[in-house]
Enzyme design. Sequence first.
Site, PDB file in Angstrom:
ATOM      1  N   LYS A  36      87.679  19.735 -66.176  1.00 44.04           N
ATOM      2  CA  LYS A  36      87.426  17.608 -65.912  1.00 44.04           C
ATOM      3  C   LYS A  36      86.493  17.737 -66.117  1.00 44.04           C
ATOM      4  CE  LYS A  36      85.393  15.495 -62.838  1.00 44.04           C
ATOM      5  NZ  LYS A  36      84.689  15.184 -63.255  1.00 44.04           N
ATOM      6  N   ASN A  37      85.027  18.545 -66.912  1.00 44.63           N
ATOM      7  CA  ASN A  37      84.135  17.751 -66.927  1.00 44.63           C
ATOM      8  C   ASN A  37      84.100  18.312 -68.460  1.00 44.63           C
ATOM      9  OD1 ASN A  37      83.440  16.937 -64.797  1.00 44.63           O
ATOM     10  ND2 ASN A  37      81.712  18.325 -64.092  1.00 44.63           N
ATOM     11  N   ARG A  88      90.117  13.074 -57.557  1.00 43.72           N
ATOM     12  CA  ARG A  88      89.379  13.136 -58.732  1.00 43.72           C
ATOM     13  C   ARG A  88      89.003  13.896 -59.716  1.00 43.72           C
ATOM     14  NH1 ARG A  88      84.385   8.651 -59.024  1.00 43.72           N
ATOM     15  NH2 ARG A  88      84.292   9.659 -60.953  1.00 43.72           N
ATOM     16  N   ASP A 124      77.097  20.547 -59.379  1.00 45.11           N
ATOM     17  CA  ASP A 124      78.300  20.276 -58.479  1.00 45.11           C
ATOM     18  C   ASP A 124      78.737  21.607 -57.033  1.00 45.11           C
ATOM     19  OD1 ASP A 124      79.401  19.369 -61.633  1.00 45.11           O
ATOM     20  OD2 ASP A 124      78.090  18.016 -59.871  1.00 45.11           O
ATOM     21  N   CYS A 129      76.036   5.116 -57.935  1.00 46.97           N
ATOM     22  CA  CYS A 129      77.156   5.893 -57.620  1.00 46.97           C
ATOM     23  C   CYS A 129      76.506   6.414 -55.768  1.00 46.97           C
ATOM     24  CB  CYS A 129      78.177   6.827 -57.898  1.00 46.97           C
ATOM     25  SG  CYS A 129      77.466   7.902 -58.593  1.00 46.97           S
ATOM     26  N   ARG A 172      71.667   7.409 -61.091  1.00 45.40           N
ATOM     27  CA  ARG A 172      72.429   7.297 -62.118  1.00 45.40           C
ATOM     28  C   ARG A 172      72.113   6.179 -63.524  1.00 45.40           C
ATOM     29  NH1 ARG A 172      77.915  10.431 -61.079  1.00 45.40           N
ATOM     30  NH2 ARG A 172      77.386  11.705 -62.354  1.00 45.40           N
TER      31      ARG A 172
HETATM   32  C1  EPZ Z   1      77.285  15.312 -65.418  1.00 46.87           C
HETATM   33  O1  EPZ Z   1      76.632  13.944 -65.066  1.00 46.87           O
HETATM   34  C2  EPZ Z   1      78.309  15.754 -64.661  1.00 46.87           C
HETATM   35  N1  EPZ Z   1      79.830  14.425 -64.691  1.00 46.87           N
HETATM   36  C3  EPZ Z   1      78.435  16.228 -62.995  1.00 46.87           C
HETATM   37  O2  EPZ Z   1      79.442  16.362 -61.869  1.00 46.87           O
HETATM   38  C4  EPZ Z   1      77.100  16.240 -62.981  1.00 46.87           C
HETATM   39  O3  EPZ Z   1      76.644  17.086 -61.916  1.00 46.87           O
HETATM   40  C5  EPZ Z   1      76.348  16.285 -64.067  1.00 46.87           C
HETATM   41  O4  EPZ Z   1      76.694  15.861 -64.961  1.00 46.87           O
HETATM   42  C6  EPZ Z   1      74.876  17.171 -63.521  1.00 46.87           C
HETATM   43  O5  EPZ Z   1      75.114  19.096 -63.666  1.00 46.87           O
HETATM   44  C7  EPZ Z   1      80.397  14.663 -65.864  1.00 46.87           C
HETATM   45  O6  EPZ Z   1      80.741  16.076 -66.452  1.00 46.87           O
HETATM   46  C8  EPZ Z   1      81.797  13.624 -66.244  1.00 46.87           C
HETATM   47  P1  EPZ Z   1      73.467  13.974 -66.204  1.00 46.87           P
HETATM   48  P2  EPZ Z   1      76.076  13.293 -65.853  1.00 46.87           P
HETATM   49  O7  EPZ Z   1      73.475  12.622 -67.516  1.00 46.87           O
HETATM   50  O8  EPZ Z   1      75.895  13.364 -67.380  1.00 46.87           O
HETATM   51  C9  EPZ Z   1      69.367  11.831 -64.189  1.00 46.87           C
HETATM   52  C10 EPZ Z   1      81.495  16.043 -60.708  1.00 46.87           C
HETATM   53  O9  EPZ Z   1      81.022  16.262 -59.831  1.00 46.87           O
HETATM   54  N2  EPZ Z   1      70.207  10.444 -65.859  1.00 46.87           N
HETATM   55  O10 EPZ Z   1      73.221  15.653 -66.172  1.00 46.87           O
HETATM   56  O11 EPZ Z   1      76.271  11.709 -65.484  1.00 46.87           O
HETATM   57  C11 EPZ Z   1      71.254  11.018 -63.526  1.00 46.87           C
HETATM   58  O12 EPZ Z   1      70.429  10.030 -62.957  1.00 46.87           O
HETATM   59  C12 EPZ Z   1      79.923  14.987 -61.439  1.00 46.87           C
HETATM   60  O13 EPZ Z   1      81.945  16.514 -61.061  1.00 46.87           O
HETATM   61  C13 EPZ Z   1      68.725  10.015 -66.246  1.00 46.87           C
HETATM   62  O14 EPZ Z   1      68.229   9.354 -65.555  1.00 46.87           O
HETATM   63  O15 EPZ Z   1      74.861  14.144 -65.264  1.00 46.87           O
HETATM   64  C14 EPZ Z   1      70.654  12.476 -62.875  1.00 46.87           C
HETATM   65  O16 EPZ Z   1      69.373  12.115 -61.869  1.00 46.87           O
HETATM   66  C15 EPZ Z   1      79.005  14.722 -60.894  1.00 46.87           C
HETATM   67  N3  EPZ Z   1      68.815   9.381 -67.173  1.00 46.87           N
HETATM   68  C16 EPZ Z   1      70.237  14.121 -64.103  1.00 46.87           C
HETATM   69  O17 EPZ Z   1      69.400  13.101 -64.199  1.00 46.87           O
HETATM   70  C17 EPZ Z   1      70.113   8.767 -68.091  1.00 46.87           C
HETATM   71  O18 EPZ Z   1      70.474   8.875 -69.419  1.00 46.87           O
HETATM   72  C18 EPZ Z   1      71.845  14.127 -64.835  1.00 46.87           C
HETATM   73  O19 EPZ Z   1      72.440  13.323 -64.803  1.00 46.87           O
HETATM   74  C19 EPZ Z   1      71.154  10.160 -67.748  1.00 46.87           C
HETATM   75  C20 EPZ Z   1      70.676  10.898 -66.663  1.00 46.87           C
END
Ligand code: EPZ
Length: 422
Positions: free
Chosen positions: A22-23, A399, A307, A119, A124
Amino acid sequence: MDSIVIEGGTVLEGAVPLGGSKNAALPVLISSLLTADKCSYDRVPALRDVRTTLRLLSRLGVTIERDVVADGRLELTADKVHEREAPYDLVKTMRASFLVLGPLLARFGEARVSTPGGCAIGSRPVDLHLQGLERMGAVISQDHGYVDARARKLRGAAIPLAFPSVGATENLMMAATLARGETVIRNAAREPEIAELAAVLTKMGARVSGAGGEVIRIEGVDELHGVSHEMSPDRIETGTFMVGAALTGGDVLIEDARAEDLEAFTAKLREAGARVEREAGGVRVTGNGRARGTDVATLPYPGFPTDLQAQMMVLMSVSDGASVITENIFENRFMHVQELNRMGARITLDGNRATVRGVAELSGAPVMATDLRASVSLVLAGLVARGVTEVSRVYHLDRGYEDIEGKLARLGADIRRVDRDD
Ligand code: EPZ
Protein backbone atom coordinates in the site's frame (compact mmCIF):
# COMPACT_ATOMS: atom_id res chain seq x y z
CA MET A 1 -21.02 -0.67 8.72
CA ASP A 2 -19.18 -3.98 8.69
CA SER A 3 -17.77 -5.72 11.72
CA ILE A 4 -15.42 -8.65 12.02
CA VAL A 5 -16.30 -11.43 14.46
CA ILE A 6 -13.59 -13.76 15.75
CA GLU A 7 -13.85 -16.85 17.97
CA GLY A 8 -10.47 -17.06 19.71
CA GLY A 9 -8.32 -20.10 20.37
CA THR A 10 -7.29 -21.24 16.88
CA VAL A 11 -3.73 -21.76 15.72
CA LEU A 12 -2.65 -20.20 12.39
CA GLU A 13 -1.07 -22.76 10.05
CA GLY A 14 -0.33 -22.83 6.35
CA ALA A 15 0.88 -20.43 3.67
CA VAL A 16 -0.48 -16.94 3.11
CA PRO A 17 -0.03 -14.72 0.00
CA LEU A 18 0.80 -11.02 0.30
CA GLY A 19 -0.85 -8.14 -1.51
CA GLY A 20 1.09 -5.35 -3.17
CA SER A 21 2.55 -2.70 -0.88
CA LYS A 22 0.00 0.00 0.00
CA ASN A 23 2.63 2.53 1.04
CA ALA A 24 4.58 2.02 -2.16
CA ALA A 25 1.51 1.92 -4.42
CA LEU A 26 0.06 5.26 -3.33
CA PRO A 27 3.08 7.43 -4.26
CA VAL A 28 3.83 5.28 -7.33
CA LEU A 29 0.31 5.68 -8.74
CA ILE A 30 0.52 9.43 -8.06
CA SER A 31 3.86 9.62 -9.91
CA SER A 32 1.93 8.87 -13.13
CA LEU A 33 1.07 12.60 -13.06
CA LEU A 34 4.67 13.32 -14.08
CA THR A 35 4.25 12.07 -17.68
CA ALA A 36 1.71 12.17 -20.51
CA ASP A 37 2.57 8.58 -21.41
CA LYS A 38 0.69 5.47 -20.28
CA CYS A 39 1.87 3.93 -16.99
CA SER A 40 1.07 0.26 -16.28
CA TYR A 41 1.16 -1.26 -12.81
CA ASP A 42 0.79 -4.84 -11.59
CA ARG A 43 0.10 -6.30 -8.13
CA VAL A 44 -1.75 -3.12 -7.15
CA PRO A 45 -3.66 -4.02 -3.96
CA ALA A 46 -7.46 -3.66 -4.03
CA LEU A 47 -7.61 -1.38 -0.98
CA ARG A 48 -9.81 1.51 0.03
CA ASP A 49 -6.82 3.87 -0.05
CA VAL A 50 -6.01 2.79 -3.62
CA ARG A 51 -9.59 3.46 -4.65
CA THR A 52 -9.38 6.89 -3.00
CA THR A 53 -6.16 7.63 -4.88
CA LEU A 54 -7.76 6.59 -8.18
CA ARG A 55 -10.78 8.80 -7.46
CA LEU A 56 -8.43 11.72 -6.88
CA LEU A 57 -6.37 11.07 -10.02
CA SER A 58 -9.54 10.68 -12.06
CA ARG A 59 -10.85 14.00 -10.73
CA LEU A 60 -7.60 15.62 -11.90
CA GLY A 61 -8.20 14.19 -15.37
CA VAL A 62 -6.04 11.08 -15.38
CA THR A 63 -7.45 8.30 -17.58
CA ILE A 64 -7.81 5.04 -15.69
CA GLU A 65 -8.02 1.75 -17.56
CA ARG A 66 -8.64 -1.73 -16.11
CA ASP A 67 -10.02 -2.46 -12.73
CA VAL A 68 -7.63 -3.14 -9.88
CA VAL A 69 -10.02 -5.52 -8.16
CA ALA A 70 -10.03 -7.83 -11.18
CA ASP A 71 -6.38 -8.78 -11.28
CA GLY A 72 -4.28 -6.09 -9.63
CA ARG A 73 -3.38 -4.60 -13.00
CA LEU A 74 -3.90 -0.89 -13.66
CA GLU A 75 -3.13 1.53 -16.49
CA LEU A 76 -3.04 5.30 -15.93
CA THR A 77 -2.50 8.03 -18.52
CA ALA A 78 -2.13 11.65 -17.43
CA ASP A 79 -2.29 13.22 -20.89
CA LYS A 80 -5.48 15.16 -20.24
CA VAL A 81 -4.99 16.58 -16.76
CA HIS A 82 -7.38 19.54 -16.61
CA GLU A 83 -7.60 20.06 -12.85
CA ARG A 84 -4.89 21.18 -10.51
CA GLU A 85 -6.87 20.97 -7.28
CA ALA A 86 -6.96 18.12 -4.76
CA PRO A 87 -10.21 18.76 -2.85
CA TYR A 88 -10.66 18.59 0.91
CA ASP A 89 -13.25 15.82 0.73
CA LEU A 90 -10.62 13.46 -0.66
CA VAL A 91 -7.51 14.70 1.15
CA LYS A 92 -9.27 14.53 4.55
CA THR A 93 -9.98 10.83 4.04
CA MET A 94 -6.45 9.99 3.00
CA ARG A 95 -3.38 12.04 3.90
CA ALA A 96 -1.32 10.54 1.07
CA SER A 97 -3.44 12.62 -1.35
CA PHE A 98 -1.11 15.46 -0.42
CA LEU A 99 1.54 13.74 -2.53
CA VAL A 100 -0.06 15.15 -5.72
CA LEU A 101 1.37 18.56 -4.82
CA GLY A 102 4.94 17.92 -5.98
CA PRO A 103 4.05 16.24 -9.31
CA LEU A 104 1.37 18.82 -10.24
CA LEU A 105 3.74 21.68 -9.44
CA ALA A 106 6.65 20.12 -11.33
CA ARG A 107 4.66 19.27 -14.48
CA PHE A 108 2.10 22.11 -14.64
CA GLY A 109 3.62 24.87 -12.52
CA GLU A 110 0.63 25.17 -10.24
CA ALA A 111 -1.36 23.19 -7.69
CA ARG A 112 -4.03 23.78 -5.08
CA VAL A 113 -4.13 21.01 -2.50
CA SER A 114 -6.12 20.82 0.69
CA THR A 115 -3.96 20.41 3.79
CA PRO A 116 -4.61 16.95 5.23
CA GLY A 117 -5.41 18.10 8.76
CA GLY A 118 -4.89 15.82 11.69
CA CYS A 119 -5.97 12.22 12.04
CA ALA A 120 -6.43 9.66 14.81
CA ILE A 121 -2.69 9.09 15.28
CA GLY A 122 -1.49 12.67 15.38
CA SER A 123 -1.42 16.21 14.00
CA ARG A 124 0.70 15.20 10.99
CA PRO A 125 1.70 18.62 9.62
CA VAL A 126 3.16 19.11 6.14
CA ASP A 127 5.67 21.86 6.93
CA LEU A 128 8.64 19.81 5.67
CA HIS A 129 6.93 19.28 2.30
CA LEU A 130 6.28 23.03 1.92
CA GLN A 131 9.70 24.20 3.13
CA GLY A 132 11.37 21.91 0.59
CA LEU A 133 9.22 23.14 -2.30
CA GLU A 134 9.90 26.76 -1.35
CA ARG A 135 13.61 26.01 -1.49
CA MET A 136 12.96 24.81 -5.05
CA GLY A 137 11.43 28.19 -5.91
CA ALA A 138 7.76 27.52 -5.37
CA VAL A 139 5.63 30.43 -4.17
CA ILE A 140 3.30 28.99 -1.57
CA SER A 141 0.32 30.56 0.17
CA GLN A 142 -2.29 29.00 2.41
CA ASP A 143 -5.92 29.96 2.83
CA HIS A 144 -9.23 28.31 3.66
CA GLY A 145 -7.41 25.07 4.49
CA TYR A 146 -5.72 24.86 1.09
CA VAL A 147 -2.12 25.18 -0.05
CA ASP A 148 -1.70 27.21 -3.21
CA ALA A 149 1.65 26.59 -4.93
CA ARG A 150 3.03 28.14 -8.09
CA ALA A 151 6.36 27.87 -9.89
CA ARG A 152 7.03 28.63 -13.55
CA LYS A 153 9.90 26.14 -13.35
CA LEU A 154 11.15 24.49 -10.17
CA ARG A 155 14.90 24.68 -9.65
CA GLY A 156 17.13 22.13 -7.97
CA ALA A 157 18.01 22.91 -4.35
CA ALA A 158 19.78 21.59 -1.28
CA ILE A 159 17.05 20.40 1.11
CA PRO A 160 18.01 19.30 4.62
CA LEU A 161 14.96 17.61 6.19
CA ALA A 162 14.54 18.35 9.90
CA PHE A 163 12.96 14.89 10.22
CA PRO A 164 13.25 11.94 7.77
CA SER A 165 9.61 12.29 6.73
CA VAL A 166 8.46 9.58 4.29
CA GLY A 167 5.86 11.79 2.61
CA ALA A 168 8.08 14.85 2.38
CA THR A 169 10.88 12.76 0.85
CA GLU A 170 8.44 11.34 -1.73
CA ASN A 171 6.82 14.70 -2.59
CA LEU A 172 10.19 16.43 -3.00
CA MET A 173 11.78 13.56 -4.94
CA MET A 174 8.91 13.59 -7.45
CA ALA A 175 9.00 17.40 -7.76
CA ALA A 176 12.78 17.37 -8.30
CA THR A 177 12.63 14.98 -11.29
CA LEU A 178 11.46 17.82 -13.57
CA ALA A 179 13.24 20.73 -11.88
CA ARG A 180 16.13 22.59 -13.49
CA GLY A 181 19.41 21.37 -11.97
CA GLU A 182 20.28 19.09 -9.08
CA THR A 183 18.33 18.60 -5.85
CA VAL A 184 20.00 17.05 -2.83
CA ILE A 185 17.69 15.82 -0.08
CA ARG A 186 19.55 15.26 3.18
CA ASN A 187 18.25 13.28 6.15
CA ALA A 188 15.90 11.64 3.65
CA ALA A 189 13.55 8.85 4.74
CA ARG A 190 15.12 5.44 4.06
CA GLU A 191 11.98 3.20 4.03
CA PRO A 192 11.93 0.56 1.24
CA GLU A 193 8.96 2.39 -0.27
CA ILE A 194 11.28 5.34 -1.01
CA ALA A 195 13.67 3.08 -2.95
CA GLU A 196 10.72 1.58 -4.83
CA LEU A 197 9.41 5.01 -5.84
CA ALA A 198 12.93 6.01 -6.93
CA ALA A 199 13.20 2.82 -9.02
CA VAL A 200 9.91 3.64 -10.77
CA LEU A 201 10.94 7.26 -11.40
CA THR A 202 14.26 6.02 -12.81
CA LYS A 203 12.41 3.67 -15.16
CA MET A 204 10.44 6.77 -16.29
CA GLY A 205 13.68 8.51 -17.23
CA ALA A 206 14.39 10.41 -14.03
CA ARG A 207 17.95 10.66 -12.73
CA VAL A 208 17.80 9.65 -9.06
CA SER A 209 20.63 8.27 -6.95
CA GLY A 210 21.05 7.38 -3.28
CA ALA A 211 17.43 6.41 -2.52
CA GLY A 212 17.34 4.13 0.53
CA GLY A 213 20.18 6.10 2.08
CA GLU A 214 20.02 9.43 3.88
CA VAL A 215 21.18 11.56 0.92
CA ILE A 216 19.18 11.41 -2.30
CA ARG A 217 20.38 13.28 -5.40
CA ILE A 218 18.01 14.06 -8.27
CA GLU A 219 19.21 15.66 -11.50
CA GLY A 220 16.20 17.27 -13.19
CA VAL A 221 15.26 16.29 -16.77
CA ASP A 222 12.88 17.89 -19.27
CA GLU A 223 10.27 15.18 -19.27
CA LEU A 224 9.53 11.64 -18.14
CA HIS A 225 8.07 8.78 -20.16
CA GLY A 226 5.72 5.90 -19.34
CA VAL A 227 6.58 2.90 -17.21
CA SER A 228 5.53 -0.67 -16.45
CA HIS A 229 6.02 -1.74 -12.85
CA GLU A 230 4.96 -4.58 -10.55
CA MET A 231 4.48 -3.47 -6.95
CA SER A 232 6.55 -5.22 -4.27
CA PRO A 233 4.82 -7.23 -1.52
CA ASP A 234 3.45 -5.28 1.44
CA ARG A 235 6.06 -5.00 4.21
CA ILE A 236 3.57 -4.18 6.99
CA GLU A 237 1.13 -6.92 5.99
CA THR A 238 4.15 -9.27 6.20
CA GLY A 239 4.89 -8.19 9.78
CA THR A 240 1.24 -8.44 10.72
CA PHE A 241 1.05 -12.11 9.72
CA MET A 242 4.39 -12.80 11.40
CA VAL A 243 2.90 -11.57 14.68
CA GLY A 244 -0.23 -13.67 14.09
CA ALA A 245 1.86 -16.82 13.75
CA ALA A 246 3.92 -16.06 16.86
CA LEU A 247 0.83 -15.04 18.85
CA THR A 248 -1.17 -18.22 18.16
CA GLY A 249 1.82 -20.57 18.43
CA GLY A 250 1.29 -21.49 14.81
CA ASP A 251 3.41 -22.22 11.75
CA VAL A 252 2.91 -19.82 8.84
CA LEU A 253 4.82 -19.32 5.60
CA ILE A 254 4.37 -15.73 4.44
CA GLU A 255 4.87 -16.16 0.70
CA ASP A 256 7.20 -13.90 -1.24
CA ALA A 257 8.01 -11.90 1.91
CA ARG A 258 11.13 -9.74 1.89
CA ALA A 259 12.80 -10.42 5.24
CA GLU A 260 15.55 -7.92 4.41
CA ASP A 261 13.03 -5.08 4.69
CA LEU A 262 12.03 -6.02 8.25
CA GLU A 263 15.30 -6.70 10.06
CA ALA A 264 14.69 -4.56 13.15
CA PHE A 265 11.18 -5.96 13.54
CA THR A 266 12.35 -9.55 12.98
CA ALA A 267 15.09 -9.13 15.58
CA LYS A 268 12.48 -8.09 18.15
CA LEU A 269 10.18 -10.97 17.26
CA ARG A 270 13.08 -13.39 17.77
CA GLU A 271 13.97 -11.66 21.05
CA ALA A 272 10.38 -12.38 22.12
CA GLY A 273 11.01 -16.06 21.36
CA ALA A 274 9.43 -16.62 17.95
CA ARG A 275 11.27 -18.69 15.35
CA VAL A 276 11.72 -16.77 12.06
CA GLU A 277 13.35 -18.55 9.13
CA ARG A 278 13.97 -17.35 5.58
CA GLU A 279 12.93 -19.92 2.99
CA ALA A 280 12.98 -20.02 -0.79
CA GLY A 281 9.24 -19.24 -0.84
CA GLY A 282 9.26 -16.46 1.74
CA VAL A 283 9.51 -16.17 5.52
CA ARG A 284 8.32 -18.91 7.91
CA VAL A 285 7.33 -18.00 11.46
CA THR A 286 6.63 -20.61 14.11
CA GLY A 287 5.45 -19.86 17.61
CA ASN A 288 7.53 -21.20 20.43
CA GLY A 289 5.39 -21.20 23.58
CA ARG A 290 4.51 -17.98 25.36
CA ALA A 291 6.42 -14.95 24.13
CA ARG A 292 8.94 -13.24 26.36
CA GLY A 293 8.39 -9.59 27.31
CA THR A 294 10.59 -7.37 25.10
CA ASP A 295 11.07 -3.59 25.00
CA VAL A 296 10.34 -1.84 21.68
CA ALA A 297 11.01 1.72 20.47
CA THR A 298 9.70 2.83 17.08
CA LEU A 299 12.14 4.73 14.87
CA PRO A 300 12.48 5.89 11.28
CA TYR A 301 13.68 3.11 8.96
CA PRO A 302 15.76 0.97 9.44
CA GLY A 303 14.48 1.09 13.04
CA PHE A 304 11.40 -0.72 14.33
CA PRO A 305 8.46 0.45 12.16
CA THR A 306 5.71 2.46 13.84
CA ASP A 307 3.20 0.65 11.58
CA LEU A 308 3.94 -2.59 13.47
CA GLN A 309 3.85 -1.14 16.98
CA ALA A 310 0.20 -1.96 17.71
CA GLN A 311 0.61 -5.52 16.41
CA MET A 312 3.70 -6.10 18.59
CA MET A 313 1.82 -4.72 21.60
CA VAL A 314 -0.74 -7.51 21.27
CA LEU A 315 2.02 -10.13 21.43
CA MET A 316 3.52 -8.39 24.46
CA SER A 317 0.12 -8.23 26.19
CA VAL A 318 0.06 -12.05 26.51
CA SER A 319 3.80 -12.54 27.02
CA ASP A 320 5.72 -13.56 30.15
CA GLY A 321 6.96 -10.49 31.98
CA ALA A 322 6.67 -6.80 31.16
CA SER A 323 7.55 -4.68 28.12
CA VAL A 324 7.97 -0.98 27.53
CA ILE A 325 6.82 0.21 24.11
CA THR A 326 7.95 3.72 23.12
CA GLU A 327 6.29 5.43 20.16
CA ASN A 328 8.71 7.99 18.76
CA ILE A 329 7.11 8.74 15.39
CA PHE A 330 3.51 9.79 16.08
CA GLU A 331 2.24 11.60 19.14
CA ASN A 332 -0.98 9.66 19.57
CA ARG A 333 -0.57 6.16 18.25
CA PHE A 334 -1.90 4.32 21.30
CA MET A 335 -5.61 4.38 20.42
CA HIS A 336 -5.62 0.57 20.55
CA VAL A 337 -4.54 0.50 24.21
CA GLN A 338 -7.94 1.20 25.78
CA GLU A 339 -9.55 -1.43 23.57
CA LEU A 340 -6.91 -4.03 24.44
CA ASN A 341 -7.37 -3.24 28.14
CA ARG A 342 -11.09 -3.90 27.72
CA MET A 343 -10.03 -7.38 26.53
CA GLY A 344 -8.10 -7.90 29.77
CA ALA A 345 -4.68 -6.56 28.79
CA ARG A 346 -2.74 -4.64 31.45
CA ILE A 347 -1.26 -1.62 29.66
CA THR A 348 -0.55 1.73 31.25
CA LEU A 349 0.37 4.89 29.35
CA ASP A 350 2.79 7.65 30.24
CA GLY A 351 3.14 10.08 27.33
CA ASN A 352 4.67 8.24 24.39
CA ARG A 353 5.50 5.24 26.54
CA ALA A 354 3.28 2.20 27.14
CA THR A 355 4.08 -0.32 29.85
CA VAL A 356 2.64 -3.74 29.05
CA ARG A 357 2.37 -6.39 31.76
CA GLY A 358 1.76 -9.78 30.22
CA VAL A 359 -1.46 -11.56 31.25
CA ALA A 360 -2.35 -15.26 31.02
CA GLU A 361 -5.02 -14.65 28.43
CA LEU A 362 -7.25 -12.00 26.90
CA SER A 363 -11.04 -12.23 26.91
CA GLY A 364 -13.17 -11.63 23.86
CA ALA A 365 -15.17 -8.36 23.81
CA PRO A 366 -16.87 -5.91 21.46
CA VAL A 367 -14.14 -3.39 20.49
CA MET A 368 -13.88 -0.47 18.09
CA ALA A 369 -11.26 0.24 15.43
CA THR A 370 -9.88 3.78 15.31
CA ASP A 371 -7.08 3.69 12.75
CA LEU A 372 -5.67 1.20 10.29
CA ARG A 373 -3.03 -0.54 12.35
CA ALA A 374 -4.95 -0.31 15.65
CA SER A 375 -7.82 -2.16 13.97
CA VAL A 376 -5.64 -5.04 12.81
CA SER A 377 -4.16 -5.33 16.31
CA LEU A 378 -7.69 -5.87 17.67
CA VAL A 379 -8.23 -8.65 15.12
CA LEU A 380 -4.96 -10.26 16.23
CA ALA A 381 -6.05 -9.96 19.87
CA GLY A 382 -9.34 -11.66 18.97
CA LEU A 383 -7.42 -14.65 17.59
CA VAL A 384 -6.04 -15.48 21.05
CA ALA A 385 -8.79 -14.11 23.30
CA ARG A 386 -11.08 -16.53 25.07
CA GLY A 387 -14.54 -16.32 23.50
CA VAL A 388 -15.89 -13.96 20.86
CA THR A 389 -14.44 -10.60 19.82
CA GLU A 390 -16.31 -8.24 17.53
CA VAL A 391 -14.27 -5.45 15.92
CA SER A 392 -16.52 -2.65 14.64
CA ARG A 393 -15.75 0.13 12.12
CA VAL A 394 -13.58 -2.18 10.04
CA TYR A 395 -13.60 0.36 7.22
CA HIS A 396 -10.34 1.44 8.89
CA LEU A 397 -9.02 -2.07 8.29
CA ASP A 398 -10.09 -2.07 4.64
CA ARG A 399 -7.82 0.91 3.99
CA GLY A 400 -4.73 -1.24 4.23
CA TYR A 401 -5.60 -4.95 4.25
CA GLU A 402 -7.18 -6.82 1.37
CA ASP A 403 -9.48 -9.63 2.53
CA ILE A 404 -7.64 -10.16 5.79
CA GLU A 405 -10.52 -12.19 7.21
CA GLY A 406 -10.35 -14.53 4.19
CA LYS A 407 -6.60 -14.90 4.51
CA LEU A 408 -6.81 -15.59 8.26
CA ALA A 409 -9.71 -18.04 7.80
CA ARG A 410 -7.62 -19.99 5.26
CA LEU A 411 -4.91 -20.20 7.93
CA GLY A 412 -7.41 -21.73 10.35
CA ALA A 413 -8.89 -18.73 12.16
CA ASP A 414 -12.56 -18.76 13.13
CA ILE A 415 -13.34 -15.34 11.67
CA ARG A 416 -16.08 -13.77 9.57
CA ARG A 417 -17.29 -10.37 8.41
CA VAL A 418 -20.83 -9.34 9.36
CA ASP A 419 -22.82 -6.42 8.13
CA ARG A 420 -24.04 -4.34 11.07
CA ASP A 421 -26.38 -1.78 9.60
CA ASP A 422 -26.09 0.50 12.62
C1 EPZ B 1 4.00 7.36 5.98
O1 EPZ B 1 3.19 8.41 6.48
C2 EPZ B 1 3.12 6.12 5.95
N1 EPZ B 1 1.99 6.35 5.05
C3 EPZ B 1 2.60 5.82 7.37
O2 EPZ B 1 1.84 4.62 7.30
C4 EPZ B 1 3.81 5.59 8.27
O3 EPZ B 1 3.35 5.37 9.60
C5 EPZ B 1 4.72 6.83 8.23
O4 EPZ B 1 5.11 7.10 6.86
C6 EPZ B 1 5.98 6.64 9.06
O5 EPZ B 1 6.67 5.51 8.61
C7 EPZ B 1 2.19 6.21 3.71
O6 EPZ B 1 3.28 5.91 3.26
C8 EPZ B 1 1.00 6.43 2.83
P1 EPZ B 1 5.95 10.93 7.90
P2 EPZ B 1 3.73 9.95 6.40
O7 EPZ B 1 5.83 12.12 7.02
O8 EPZ B 1 4.48 10.16 5.15
C9 EPZ B 1 5.98 14.35 11.15
C10 EPZ B 1 -0.04 3.26 7.61
O9 EPZ B 1 -0.54 2.78 8.63
N2 EPZ B 1 5.99 15.29 10.01
O10 EPZ B 1 7.21 10.12 7.87
O11 EPZ B 1 2.59 10.83 6.71
C11 EPZ B 1 4.61 13.66 11.30
O12 EPZ B 1 3.74 14.49 12.04
C12 EPZ B 1 0.44 4.70 7.60
O13 EPZ B 1 0.15 2.62 6.54
C13 EPZ B 1 6.14 16.65 10.25
O14 EPZ B 1 6.28 17.08 11.39
O15 EPZ B 1 4.75 9.93 7.64
C14 EPZ B 1 4.93 12.39 12.02
O16 EPZ B 1 4.98 12.64 13.41
C15 EPZ B 1 0.14 5.40 8.92
N3 EPZ B 1 6.13 17.52 9.20
C16 EPZ B 1 6.35 12.05 11.53
O17 EPZ B 1 6.87 13.25 10.93
C17 EPZ B 1 5.99 17.10 7.89
O18 EPZ B 1 6.01 17.93 6.97
C18 EPZ B 1 6.36 10.94 10.49
O19 EPZ B 1 5.61 11.41 9.41
C19 EPZ B 1 5.84 15.70 7.66
C20 EPZ B 1 5.84 14.81 8.73
